[in-house]
Design an enzyme around this catalytic site. Structure first.
Site, short mmCIF file in Angstrom:
data_model
loop_
_atom_site.label_atom_id
_atom_site.label_comp_id
_atom_site.label_asym_id
_atom_site.label_seq_id
_atom_site.Cartn_x
_atom_site.Cartn_y
_atom_site.Cartn_z
N ASP A 141 0.80 -1.23 0.00
CA ASP A 141 0.00 0.00 0.00
C ASP A 141 0.83 1.28 0.00
O ASP A 141 0.41 2.32 0.52
CB ASP A 141 -0.97 0.01 1.21
CG ASP A 141 -1.87 -1.21 1.21
OD1 ASP A 141 -2.24 -1.67 0.12
OD2 ASP A 141 -2.19 -1.71 2.31
N LYS A 174 1.88 1.96 -5.15
CA LYS A 174 2.40 1.33 -6.38
C LYS A 174 1.50 1.63 -7.58
O LYS A 174 1.97 1.95 -8.66
CB LYS A 174 2.53 -0.20 -6.20
CG LYS A 174 3.56 -0.61 -5.16
CD LYS A 174 3.56 -2.10 -4.93
CE LYS A 174 2.31 -2.61 -4.26
NZ LYS A 174 2.07 -2.16 -2.88
N GLY A 175 0.15 1.50 -7.35
CA GLY A 175 -0.81 1.74 -8.43
C GLY A 175 -0.62 3.13 -9.00
O GLY A 175 -0.51 3.33 -10.21
N ALA A 207 -4.09 -7.91 -3.77
CA ALA A 207 -3.60 -6.53 -3.96
C ALA A 207 -4.78 -5.58 -4.14
O ALA A 207 -5.85 -5.97 -4.59
CB ALA A 207 -2.71 -6.48 -5.19
N GLY A 208 -4.56 -4.33 -3.78
CA GLY A 208 -5.55 -3.28 -4.03
C GLY A 208 -4.78 -2.04 -4.42
O GLY A 208 -4.07 -1.47 -3.60
N HIS A 209 -4.83 -1.67 -5.70
CA HIS A 209 -4.04 -0.54 -6.20
C HIS A 209 -4.97 0.58 -6.64
O HIS A 209 -5.92 0.35 -7.39
CB HIS A 209 -3.16 -1.00 -7.38
CG HIS A 209 -2.17 -2.06 -7.00
ND1 HIS A 209 -1.40 -2.74 -7.89
CD2 HIS A 209 -1.82 -2.55 -5.77
CE1 HIS A 209 -0.63 -3.60 -7.25
NE2 HIS A 209 -0.86 -3.52 -5.97
N THR A 210 -4.72 1.79 -6.16
CA THR A 210 -5.60 2.92 -6.44
C THR A 210 -4.93 3.90 -7.40
O THR A 210 -3.76 4.24 -7.23
CB THR A 210 -5.90 3.68 -5.13
OG1 THR A 210 -6.19 2.72 -4.11
CG2 THR A 210 -7.07 4.63 -5.29
N GLN A 242 2.00 -6.20 -3.27
CA GLN A 242 2.44 -6.32 -1.86
C GLN A 242 3.71 -5.48 -1.65
O GLN A 242 3.82 -4.43 -2.25
CB GLN A 242 2.66 -7.78 -1.46
CG GLN A 242 1.37 -8.60 -1.31
CD GLN A 242 0.73 -8.99 -2.63
OE1 GLN A 242 1.34 -9.60 -3.47
NE2 GLN A 242 -0.54 -8.64 -2.82
N ASP A 282 2.92 14.60 1.85
CA ASP A 282 1.93 15.65 2.16
C ASP A 282 1.17 15.37 3.46
O ASP A 282 0.67 16.31 4.09
CB ASP A 282 0.92 15.77 1.00
CG ASP A 282 0.31 14.42 0.65
OD1 ASP A 282 1.06 13.54 0.17
OD2 ASP A 282 -0.90 14.24 0.89
N GLY A 296 0.52 13.78 -3.29
CA GLY A 296 -0.94 13.64 -3.21
C GLY A 296 -1.37 12.47 -4.05
O GLY A 296 -0.57 11.91 -4.81
P1 GDP Z 1 -0.74 0.28 -3.57
O1 GDP Z 1 -1.33 -0.98 -3.06
O2 GDP Z 1 0.73 0.36 -3.30
O3 GDP Z 1 -1.07 0.56 -5.00
O4 GDP Z 1 -1.38 1.46 -2.70
P2 GDP Z 1 -2.95 1.63 -2.32
O5 GDP Z 1 -3.68 2.12 -3.51
O6 GDP Z 1 -3.45 0.42 -1.63
O7 GDP Z 1 -2.86 2.73 -1.20
C1 GDP Z 1 -2.27 3.98 -1.43
C2 GDP Z 1 -3.31 5.07 -1.15
O8 GDP Z 1 -2.66 6.31 -1.02
C3 GDP Z 1 -4.32 5.26 -2.27
O9 GDP Z 1 -5.53 5.67 -1.70
C4 GDP Z 1 -3.71 6.37 -3.12
O10 GDP Z 1 -4.68 7.11 -3.84
C5 GDP Z 1 -3.09 7.23 -2.05
N1 GDP Z 1 -1.86 7.93 -2.42
C6 GDP Z 1 -0.87 7.55 -3.29
N2 GDP Z 1 0.14 8.44 -3.26
C7 GDP Z 1 -0.20 9.40 -2.38
C8 GDP Z 1 0.46 10.58 -1.88
O11 GDP Z 1 1.57 10.93 -2.26
N3 GDP Z 1 -0.22 11.30 -0.95
C9 GDP Z 1 -1.44 10.94 -0.49
N4 GDP Z 1 -2.03 11.72 0.41
N5 GDP Z 1 -2.09 9.85 -0.92
C10 GDP Z 1 -1.47 9.08 -1.84
P1 IMO Z 2 -0.92 -4.24 -2.23
O1 IMO Z 2 -0.46 -4.77 -3.56
C1 IMO Z 2 -1.05 -4.69 2.10
C2 IMO Z 2 -1.23 -8.79 3.66
C3 IMO Z 2 -2.52 -9.23 4.32
C4 IMO Z 2 -1.99 -10.24 5.32
C5 IMO Z 2 -0.85 -10.91 4.56
C6 IMO Z 2 -1.21 -12.24 3.91
O2 IMO Z 2 -2.22 -3.52 -2.27
O3 IMO Z 2 0.17 -3.46 -1.58
P2 IMO Z 2 -2.72 -12.89 1.81
O4 IMO Z 2 -4.19 -12.70 1.56
O5 IMO Z 2 -1.85 -12.32 0.76
O6 IMO Z 2 -2.39 -14.33 2.10
O7 IMO Z 2 -2.44 -12.10 3.19
O8 IMO Z 2 -0.45 -9.98 3.56
N1 IMO Z 2 -1.39 -8.26 2.28
C7 IMO Z 2 -1.29 -6.96 1.97
N2 IMO Z 2 -1.13 -5.88 2.74
N3 IMO Z 2 -1.11 -4.56 0.77
C8 IMO Z 2 -1.25 -5.64 -0.03
O9 IMO Z 2 -1.21 -5.56 -1.38
C9 IMO Z 2 -1.39 -6.91 0.56
N4 IMO Z 2 -1.56 -8.16 0.08
C10 IMO Z 2 -1.54 -8.98 1.14
O10 IMO Z 2 -3.16 -8.16 4.96
O11 IMO Z 2 -1.43 -9.59 6.44
MG MG Z 3 -2.86 -1.64 -1.81
#
Ligand code: GDP
Ligand code: IMO
Ligand code: MG
Length: 408
Positions: free
Chosen positions: A12, A15-16, A38-41, A198, A311, A393
């Site tokens: 988190d 990366k997205g 994974a959850g990429h925003t 991850q 930020d 941001g």
């Molecule tokens: P990922 O799994 O690595 O792709 O990250 P996620 O999408 O799960 O979580 C990152 C969150 O932070 C998302 O809601 C993004 O929109 C937000 N985000 C990414 N970069 C920034 C940043 O520089 N500042 C802020 N405030 N939010 C960000």
């Molecule tokens: P992104 O790509 C954050 C964590 C889970 C749990 C552990 C094992 O969005 O960064 P799993 O379901 O993979 O067997 O869970 O890994 N986990 C993540 N935490 N971001 C992720 O992906 C994750 N994918 C798995 O919360 O602790």
């Molecule tokens: Mg994520």
């Protein structure tokens, strides 16, 4: 050129967002590990896209995307996600390819995943997406791969229930399936972006085992899952937040503690919207752990860092980061392998002056306040790695380079 992006913390990191930003100059985006855990925003053009399986390059029109060989793919989740993207105006047809060596996640794996997590010696708090089960079957050489859908001898051994689930996807997936080794070979002179899922500390081998996921979220995973030799990876970018988060269980030495840090966890969680994209769980928050980041740089050969969420610290008087651990009264600069040591580790915190200015509109390193630059310089020195990209941001536009990521 082959440019790799990995998370350098516990996932988190953004990366997205950064893959989408870099997709501008990429021709192909290759997601190399994990699955629907994974959850990429991505926030771009006034829209927010949430991706789980689909590579984050898909939001950028015209880019070709591959689901790599080391992924575990739930076909139902994949087509639901593509349908959702279609409603948001993303035209994915003809641009998405799937490695025939990737493994499949069946519906039963999800229930078993949740059940096993409650029974294991140390519950992890998995995402319940059947990831560990699919990788387990793979390691046990009893998995089901994409190419097996089209192998009559293999397919005939599946149960009636498995076939009933998979039958509709055989046809739907067929036009996307490729032998990724040759797909990549054809693109060896292209601009290829390898997207990790991850993070370094959730990697099966170099992460905080057993509190990890089951895929290779390390930089080496780009080689295995992206079907290119390790010497072909030109640059490795490691993304990290200005602080630290973790979802699920496991040691977290710098986690905010009420008695020491007051309501900092709530503040950072709300400012950074730290809630999981896949499960909606509140993310645990803490100080930036530079000891862990330096370790991630070492084991992944990170050539450049990407700093996000700086930020979130805009309004703070002071900022702290961890520069070592105290374990059983002894200070160490090393990230321990033993979970009990990590659980006992007290962070050694260094304090930096806050900048008290909004950074959301900053578009170059030269515009950053001195206090912020001091924080960045210290991180570069401590990790021995330059910061290549800075994100201020969530929006695609709120990003700038400190150096060109696309030069070798
Ligand atoms: P990922 O799994 O690595 O792709 O990250 P996620 O999408 O799960 O979580 C990152 C969150 O932070 C998302 O809601 C993004 O929109 C937000 N985000 C990414 N970069 C920034 C940043 O520089 N500042 C802020 N405030 N939010 C960000
Ligand atoms: P992104 O790509 C954050 C964590 C889970 C749990 C552990 C094992 O969005 O960064 P799993 O379901 O993979 O067997 O869970 O890994 N986990 C993540 N935490 N971001 C992720 O992906 C994750 N994918 C798995 O919360 O602790
Ligand atoms: Mg994520």
């Amino acid at each position: 050129m082959n440019l790799v992006i990995i998370g350098a913390q516990w996932g988190d990191e953004g990366k997205g967002k950064i893959v989408d930003y870099l997709a501008d100059r990429a021709e192909n985006v290759i997601r190399f590990s994990g699955g629907a855990n994974a959850g990429h925003t991505i926030v771009a053009g006034g829209r927010t896209y949430k991706l789980h399986l689909v590579p984050s390059g898909m939001v950028y029109p015209g880019k070709q995307c591959l689901l790599g060989a080391a992924m575990v793919i739930d076909p139902e989740a994949l087509f639901n996600e593509l349908a959702e993207l279609e409603t948001q105006g993303v035209d994915w047809k003809g641009r998405l390819f799937v490695s025939d060596r990737a493994h499949l996640v069946l519906p039963s794996y999800k229930a078993v995943d949740k059940e096993q997590d409650q029974k294991r010696r140390f519950p992890i708090g998995t995402t319940g997406r059947g990831i560990g089960i699919a990788y387990g079957q793979k390691a046990n050489r009893d998995g089901l791969r994409v190419c097996d859908l089209y192998d009559e001898k293999f397919y005939s051994r599946l149960t009636a229930e498995e076939k009933a689930f998979l039958d509709p996807y055989k046809e739907k997936l067929a036009p996307m399936v490729v032998n990724a080794a040759y797909w990549m070979e054809e693109r060896k002179n292209s601009m290829n972006l390898f997207e990790g899922a991850q993070g370094a500390l959730l990697d099966l081998d170099s992460g905080t085992y057993p509190f990890v996921s089951s895929g290779f979220s390390c930089a080496a995973g780009a080689s295995v899952g992206g079907c290119v030799g390790p010497k072909k990876l030109d640059k490795i970018l490691g993304i990290f937040k200005a602080y630290q988060t973790r979802v699920g269980n496991g040691p977290f030495p710098t986690e905010f503690k009420e008695e020491r840090d007051g309501d900092l966890e709530t503040l950072v969680r709300e400012l950074g919207h730290e809630y999981g994209v896949t499960t909606g769980r509140a993310r645990r928050c803490g100080y930036l752990d530079l000891t862990a980041l330096r370790y991630a740089c070492i084991v992944n050969g990170i050539t450049g860092l990407v700093l996000t969420h700086i930020d979130v610290y805009d309004g703070m008087d002071e900022i702290r980061a961890c520069v070592g651990y105290r374990i059983d009264g002894k200070e160490t600069a090393e990230f321990p392998s033993k979970i009990t040591d990590l659980e006992k580790a007290e962070p050694v915190l260094k304090t930096f002056k806050g900048w008290k200015k909004p950074l959301g509109g900053v578009r170059s390193k030269a515009e950053l306040p001195t206090e912020c630059l001091d924080y960045l310089n210290f991180i570069e020195e401590f990790t021995g790695t330059p910061i290549s990209i800075i994100s201020v941001g969530p929006d695609r536009d709120q990003t700038f380079n400190a150096e060109d990521p696309w030069t070798k």
